[in-house]
Enzyme design. Structure first.
Site, PDB file in Angstrom:
ATOM      1  N   ASP A   1       0.882  -1.224  -0.005  1.00 26.66           N
ATOM      2  CA  ASP A   1       0.055   0.008   0.040  1.00 26.66           C
ATOM      3  C   ASP A   1       0.898   1.282  -0.065  1.00 26.66           C
ATOM      4  OD1 ASP A   1      -1.769   2.364   1.187  1.00 26.66           O
ATOM      5  OD2 ASP A   1      -3.251   0.547   1.146  1.00 26.66           O
TER       6      ASP A   1
ATOM      7  N   GLU B   1       2.475   5.036  -0.349  1.00 27.00           N
ATOM      8  CA  GLU B   1       1.987   6.727  -0.238  1.00 27.00           C
ATOM      9  C   GLU B   1       2.644   7.341  -1.018  1.00 27.00           C
ATOM     10  OE1 GLU B   1      -0.754   7.100   1.737  1.00 27.00           O
ATOM     11  OE2 GLU B   1      -0.984   5.325   2.267  1.00 27.00           O
TER      12      GLU B   1
ATOM     13  N   ASP C   1      -1.889   0.995  -7.027  1.00 21.27           N
ATOM     14  CA  ASP C   1      -0.699   0.854  -6.402  1.00 21.27           C
ATOM     15  C   ASP C   1       0.372   0.115  -7.442  1.00 21.27           C
ATOM     16  OD1 ASP C   1      -0.707   1.287  -3.358  1.00 21.27           O
ATOM     17  OD2 ASP C   1      -2.551   0.383  -3.816  1.00 21.27           O
TER      18      ASP C   1
ATOM     19  N   HIS D   1      -4.274   5.951   6.313  1.00 21.11           N
ATOM     20  CA  HIS D   1      -3.157   6.629   5.464  1.00 21.11           C
ATOM     21  C   HIS D   1      -1.857   6.477   5.888  1.00 21.11           C
ATOM     22  CE1 HIS D   1      -6.928   8.172   3.649  1.00 21.11           C
ATOM     23  NE2 HIS D   1      -7.104   8.860   4.532  1.00 21.11           N
TER      24      HIS D   1
ATOM     25  N   ASP E   1      -2.363   0.542   6.704  1.00 23.24           N
ATOM     26  CA  ASP E   1      -3.291   0.120   5.775  1.00 23.24           C
ATOM     27  C   ASP E   1      -2.867  -1.091   5.202  1.00 23.24           C
ATOM     28  OD1 ASP E   1      -4.312   2.608   6.186  1.00 23.24           O
ATOM     29  OD2 ASP E   1      -3.878   3.534   4.018  1.00 23.24           O
TER      30      ASP E   1
END
Length: 325
Positions: free
Chosen positions: A23, A25, A126, A184, A189
């Site tokens: 995941d 960011e 992703d 987040h 996550d």
């Protein structure tokens, strides 16, 4: 969840020995698009495909090149501090370190000649968009196991229904689980996605590949000597090909073979495809799909799936991707 499937044979037998849940960011701004967007947190969680147990976790912060100073919105949304990315690694090294971690974490998987592995995400962003196009943009080779993945949203909706577009936090709660950690935060996550994966496995849901990368469309050749200033170098017609790296011996065979990404400090990849006839904010560059942009504004429509950050089915701003995914 560590004991939810403690005994082998509970739940449906899966086709994969391990699942690696990711995941990412990325850099973002409030109510606007940022170009190019770059990964700033690279987390992964390894799940045993037979028991659903979380076996190991990985995280590296990644130092962005084009927007090195995080916006206040990005820091508040993700919890990532400026010093985290300042002390981070380049994306190529993060991929190399992830590869090494994955090899070590699966080394004890019995005497099998190959280990069946699948990447798991919540949504397609992703792997289909973020990682794929940043690697293309920066000339970085990524391991081939990122070329196909399981969008856990698909088996979740098949098993629990609900219709519509639920986000990850809603899905975790719909499955009867409590959310753990900070929303987040990429690693949190990923851990919650892994817990949801284990719960679906416990319920007898078959987990199969849902997405893969198709060959990219041909790059459109730009007209020669076309620039906002005139008389300046022409736009590049196509990016140079990514130099293939020799495969590293690892536990994965076939399409999941471990292929090391280059460590950028030691082996310099091709430069990003930036064309700057004027310099500064008026610089013209190419999008990941080859579309020209100027001053971080896209001119025209990117091809489907490109990292233009906005998708027609996404009801939320592209800068808060994690809130919708």
């Amino acid at each position: 969840m560590a004991t939810i499937m403690a005994a082998r044979g509970q739940g449906l037998e899966q086709d994969f020995d391990f699942f690696v849940v990711v995941d990412f960011e990325a850099t973002c701004v409030k109510d606007a698009r940022i170009f190019p967007q770059e990964i700033i947190e690279f987390p992964a969680v390894l799940v045993d495909g037979a028991t659903g147990r979380i076996e190991s976790a990985f995280r590296r912060y990644v130092r962005p090149k084009h927007h090195p100073v995080l916006t206040q919105f990005c820091r508040e949304l993700t919890g990532i501090r400026q010093e985290d990315v300042d002390g981070g690694v380049d994306l190529g090294e993060a991929l190399w370190l992830h590869d090494a971690w994955l090899k070590a974490a699966t080394a004890g998987a019995g005497n099998k000649r190959s280990v069946r592995l699948a990447v798991v995400t919540w949504g397609d962003w992703d792997c289909r968009t973020m990682l794929e196009f940043e690697c293309r943009f920066k000339g970085i080779e990524k391991p081939s196991y990122f070329d196909q993945w399981i969008n856990l949203r698909v088996p979740f909706q098949a098993a629990l229904g609900g219709g519509g577009r639920v986000n990850l936090q809603e899905a975790v709660r719909a499955a009867g689980l409590d959310w753990e950690g900070r929303l987040h935060c990429g690693l949190d996550d990923a851990r919650n996605t892994a817990r949801l994966l284990a719960e679906l496995m416990r319920r007898g849901v078959k987990i199969t590949i849902t997405g893969s990368l198709a060959a990219p469309p041909p790059m459109q050749k730009q007209p020669a000597r076309t620039s906002p200033c005139g008389g300046s170098p022409a736009l590049a017609s196509a990016p140079p090909p990514i130099q293939q790296q020799p495969a590293r011996t690892g536990p994965f065979g076939g399409s999941f073979a471990l292929v090391p990404a280059p460590i950028q400090q030691k082996q310099q990849p091709p430069q990003p495809y930036m064309i700057s006839p004027c310099g500064g904010s008026s610089a013209t560059c190419l999008c990941y799909c080859g579309l020209a942009s100027r001053g971080d504004v896209m001119h025209g429509k990117c091809f489907s799936g490109c990292a233009s950050w906005s998708r027609p089915w996404d009801p939320c701003p592209p800068t808060s991707r994690g809130a919708t995914e």
